[in-house]
Design an enzyme around this catalytic site. Structure first.
Site, mmCIF file in Angstrom:
data_model
loop_
_atom_site.group_PDB
_atom_site.id
_atom_site.type_symbol
_atom_site.label_atom_id
_atom_site.label_comp_id
_atom_site.label_asym_id
_atom_site.label_seq_id
_atom_site.Cartn_x
_atom_site.Cartn_y
_atom_site.Cartn_z
ATOM 1 N N ASP A 45 -0.264 4.329 1.015
ATOM 2 C CA ASP A 45 -0.621 5.331 2.020
ATOM 3 C C ASP A 45 0.122 5.109 3.331
ATOM 4 O O ASP A 45 0.603 4.020 3.612
ATOM 5 C CB ASP A 45 -2.136 5.349 2.282
ATOM 6 C CG ASP A 45 -2.658 4.063 2.923
ATOM 7 O OD1 ASP A 45 -2.234 2.972 2.483
ATOM 8 O OD2 ASP A 45 -3.474 4.147 3.858
ATOM 9 N N HIS A 60 0.835 -1.212 0.000
ATOM 10 C CA HIS A 60 0.000 0.000 0.000
ATOM 11 C C HIS A 60 0.862 1.252 0.000
ATOM 12 O O HIS A 60 1.925 1.292 0.619
ATOM 13 C CB HIS A 60 -0.997 -0.010 1.161
ATOM 14 C CG HIS A 60 -0.414 -0.063 2.543
ATOM 15 N ND1 HIS A 60 -0.180 1.069 3.281
ATOM 16 C CD2 HIS A 60 -0.055 -1.105 3.332
ATOM 17 C CE1 HIS A 60 0.299 0.720 4.474
ATOM 18 N NE2 HIS A 60 0.397 -0.593 4.525
ATOM 19 N N GLU A 87 -4.982 1.592 2.663
ATOM 20 C CA GLU A 87 -4.963 0.384 3.492
ATOM 21 C C GLU A 87 -5.097 0.737 4.962
ATOM 22 O O GLU A 87 -5.769 0.055 5.721
ATOM 23 C CB GLU A 87 -3.663 -0.394 3.266
ATOM 24 C CG GLU A 87 -3.658 -1.799 3.874
ATOM 25 C CD GLU A 87 -3.094 -1.880 5.277
ATOM 26 O OE1 GLU A 87 -3.134 -2.971 5.871
ATOM 27 O OE2 GLU A 87 -2.611 -0.860 5.814
HETATM 28 ZN ZN LIG Z 1 1.035 -1.569 6.323
#
Ligand SMILES: [Zn+2]
Length: 415
Positions: free
Chosen positions: A85, A83, A180
């Site tokens: 983010d 992910h 996420e």
């Molecule tokens: Zn993570």
């Protein structure tokens, strides 16, 4: 012999962490923050520079890319996912990564806030990094190793595979997700487009760790309807929903069944929100367990506590509801044992010992596993995540990339 260039992966990682990609649980949009796309765009450009020609970012900020198969064998398509983010808990703006070369085993004081000390007393794992290079933030922000170390490992492995066509592999799918950290990493994922049969998230800690089990998770909501009356003339009539809610909270045990009182394989029930007015109040809970039957029992126990309290108040009523959040990936992985077995072998081939772990939480992999993509979680080397003391060892991150390359080879060999 797979030789990942440590300088290269360190530089790559430090480039990615300087881009602010913090997600926002209150935004309601996809992606939750536009700035996550700043990194996704760069990743697409870099993938294209590697001659991974179909690399693209969709409107929601997901990055999809394919390394085509170079073998005649019929190998399942394998996905590697991480992910982009970073967690809303700690600032991710103006991250200034610092490379501490040839770590000597002493405390590391972060320059922009000297109270932030990375010490081997607190992080004994630091001792395994003596002689290697460590990357930290500067003291005012998180580092973003969660999960840009996973992004860097996948990108580095992709670059390696593209530069070494003699390494045989099946179709490799690359996936970078937004959001996420706010539990929405798979919300807008297009499984059709992804087109993979098995997957791995690169979102774990210590070198060698392989996580094949997560919590199963439910949310619960208790709504209390009180009885309202003018407070001046309320004797024997008024039932204050806020007080009833507080009583329910008071009935929860403190020495068990709570996150602050449980560990390892124990589940818990955890109130996360309490709001309302005298007339009507709402309590929100999260319920967690590794075992689905036990999870169900937690819900029943909570319901009984709420009803027992409310039943003492004439005219008051309670509405109880449970909703599913995610499920333990182990159930799915046990039906596809080769996914975990090959990952363990890849970690061994990278020269590491495997430690199999259960996550007291969820990952994109828990949801992906139930969306048809059995998906355990592999280490990247990240530590102290979601905090200013977040750090990573460059050697570990390189080993993570190496593990990915081995995995691609193993799937081809065994097919
Ligand atoms: Zn993570």
């Amino acid at each position: 012999m797979i030789q990942i260039d440590k300088n290269d992966i360190a530089k790559r990682f430090m480039r990615y962490v300087q881009i602010d990609t913090q997600s926002d649980p209150r935004s309601g949009t996809h992606p939750s923050t536009k700035k996550q796309k700043d990194l996704s765009k760069i990743l697409v450009d870099e993938l294209k520079q590697m001659e991974i020609t179909d690399a693209e970012m969709d409107v929601y900020g997901y990055v999809y890319a394919t390394i085509p198969s170079n073998t005649e064998k019929n190998v399942p398509a394998i996905c590697f996912c991480s992910h982009v983010d970073t967690a809303p808990d700690c600032s991710g703006a103006n991250v200034k990564p610092i490379l501490h070369e040839n770590y000597d085993g002493e405390d590391i004081f972060l320059p922009e806030d000297k109270t932030q000390v990375l010490s081997p007393v607190v992080y004994p794992y630091l001792k395994t990094q003596i002689g290697g290079d460590i990357i930290t933030a500067s003291g005012k922000t998180l580092l973003g190793a969660d999960d840009k170390s996973g992004v860097a490992a996948i990108m580095e492995a992709a670059d390696y595979l593209m530069k070494h066509p003699e390494i045989k592999h099946g179709k490799i799918k690359i996936l970078f997700t937004p959001d996420e950290e706010i539990g929405e990493g798979t919300a807008k994922l297009d499984m059709q487009k992804l087109g993979a049969q098995f997957g791995y998230t690169l979102d774990g800690g210590e070198a060698g760790s392989l996580e094949d089990e997560t919590f199963s998770a439910d949310g619960a909501r208790i709504i209390i309807n009180g009885v309202i009356s003018h407070p001046g003339y309320a004797k024997n009539k008024l039932v204050n929903a806020l007080k009833v809610g507080a009583e329910i909270l008071h009935c929860l045990p403190t020495n068990e069944w709570a996150p602050e009182a449980t560990e390892k394989k124990e589940g818990f029930v955890h109130p996360v929100r309490f709001e309302g007015i005298a007339e009507r109040a709402t309590l929100e809970f999260i319920l967690r367990d590794f075992n689905d039957d036990k999870l169900k029992q937690h819900g029943e126990r909570l319901k009984k506590i709420a009803e027992d309290v409310v039943n003492h108040y004439k005219g008051a009523s309670v509405e109880f509801s449970i909703y599913e959040q995610y499920r333990n990936m182990k159930k799915i992985l046990d039906k596809n044992p080769q996914v975990v077995v090959y990952a363990a072998e890849a970690i061994n081939r990278a020269g590491l010992e495997v430690t199999t772990e259960s996550i007291r939480g969820g990952t994109d992999g828990s949801r992906l596993s139930y969306m048809g993509l059995p998906c355990p979680n592999i280490f990247t080397g990240m530590h102290g995540i979601h905090s200013k003391l977040e750090w990573i060892g460059v050697n570990d991150m390189a080993k993570s990339a190496e593990t990915i390359v081995h995995l691609c080879m193993i799937w081809e060999e065994k097919s």
